[in-house]
Design an enzyme around this catalytic site. Structure first.
Site: not given
Ligand code: NAI
Ligand SMILES: O=C(O)C1=N[C@H](C(=O)O)C[C@H](O)C1
Length: 269
Positions: A37, A102, A158-159, A162
């Site tokens: 984290e 990401t 999205h939620h 985001k």
């Molecule tokens: N490619 C895919 O299938 C998907 C991509 N995403 C992407 O994933 C990313 C994260 O989404 P969420 O989990 O919803 O966000 P979130 O904000 O819930 O989680 C991100 C986490 O990264 C942590 N973080 C920040 N700086 C850090 C560091 N230096 N070292 C370690 N951890 C650190 C934060 O404290 C947080 O817990 C976004 O860019 C989102 O769009 C999300 C869902 C699916």
């Molecule tokens: O941030 C999210 O939650 C998600 N991010 C990804 C995106 O930017 O497309 C994938 C998914 O839709 C959920």
């Protein structure tokens, strides 16, 4: 490849991080080797299981990715662009597979992964689900089949938490549409409209983003013609599908040569 590769989860307390921890722990062919984290986060130094509201597991959350990566064969990273760029260097030093979910990365950010991809496997995708990756292929096909009389629009929802728009998925779908239609994506890209925009120009791909509540992720690719519309749609209702795609990618990458791969490579699409 070791029998059960050790996997580190970056951003372990996040929406995706917690989902990934659960999925890695439940997977018979991998073990959770570390949880990272950000510095100053309340979970640092705590037992991961307890921090997640369950039984202690003996694995403690760290803010040092280098320490977490010792003895690990993969890292799954759904965090922020700068964190991902910095982590790529550490993952490459450890020769660990770096799975990147990401989004919000610029072209310059993505180019910064090149050095790491010379030494280790990177798998990166704006969406790790089978459904969305299949939809990119369908989008390419439909865009190629229809002529310019069909305007292409990508709408995503999205939620409320985001932080980036359009979503990584919307960009993947837009790029697929541009490829199918033989357009330069950067030139075709039309951001959300506002005010007196003038009539829609031909050859553009429009993007609109909705943010609200707890929507997991919804995407429509609309092909709008005269008197008819074709809509290709993906609805995600459970983040576990993104996590499972990431787990598939980290296992797939274990015996691959260094390089920058996508989920299309992993899924063979
Ligand atoms: N490619 C895919 O299938 C998907 C991509 N995403 C992407 O994933 C990313 C994260 O989404 P969420 O989990 O919803 O966000 P979130 O904000 O819930 O989680 C991100 C986490 O990264 C942590 N973080 C920040 N700086 C850090 C560091 N230096 N070292 C370690 N951890 C650190 C934060 O404290 C947080 O817990 C976004 O860019 C989102 O769009 C999300 C869902 C699916
Ligand atoms: O941030 C999210 O939650 C998600 N991010 C990804 C995106 O930017 O497309 C994938 C998914 O839709 C959920």
């Amino acid at each position: 490849m070791s029998e059960t590769p050790g996997i580190v989860v970056m951003g372990a307390s996040g929406r995706m991080g917690q989902m990934l921890v659960r999925e890695v722990n439940a997977h018979p062919k991998m073990r959770l080797a570390g949880a990272v984290e950000r510095p100053g986060h309340g979970w640092i130094g705590k037992d991961l299981g307890s921090a997640m509201g369950g039984q202690p597991t003996g694995l403690f959350v760290t803010d040092d990715p280098l320490e977490a990566m010792a003895g690990a064969q993969g890292v799954i990273d759904f965090t922020t662009p700068q964190v991902t760029i910095d982590l790529s260097v550490i993952a490459a030093q450890a020769r660990a597979v770096h799975v990147i979910g990401t989004t919000g990365m610029t072209d310059e950010d993505i180019a910064k992964l090149d050095a790491a991809a010379r030494h280790a496997v990177i798998v990166r995708a704006g969406n790790m689900s089978l459904g969305v990756n299949l939809l990119t292929q369908l989008t390419k096909q439909v865009a190629a089949a229809l002529d310019e009389d069909f305007d292409i629009e990508v709408v995503e929802a999205h939620h409320r938490h985001k932080v980036d728009a359009p979503s990584g998925t919307a960009l993947m779908l837009g790029e697929a549409a541009a490829e199918g239609r033989g357009l330069d994506f950067k030139e075709a890209y039309e951001a959300a409209r506002d005010g007196i925009t003038g009539a829609r120009a031909p050859g553009k791909i429009g993007f609109s983003a909705i943010r609200g509540g707890d929507i997991v992720g919804e995407h429509d690719v609309i092909f709008a013609g005269a008197g008819e519309r074709i809509v290709l749609r993906h609805l995600a209702s459970d983040r576990a599908l993104f996590a499972r795609g990431a787990l598939k990618a980290v296992l797939w990458g274990q015996d691959k040569r260094p390089g920058h791969y996508s989920m299309l490579d992993v899924l063979g699409l």
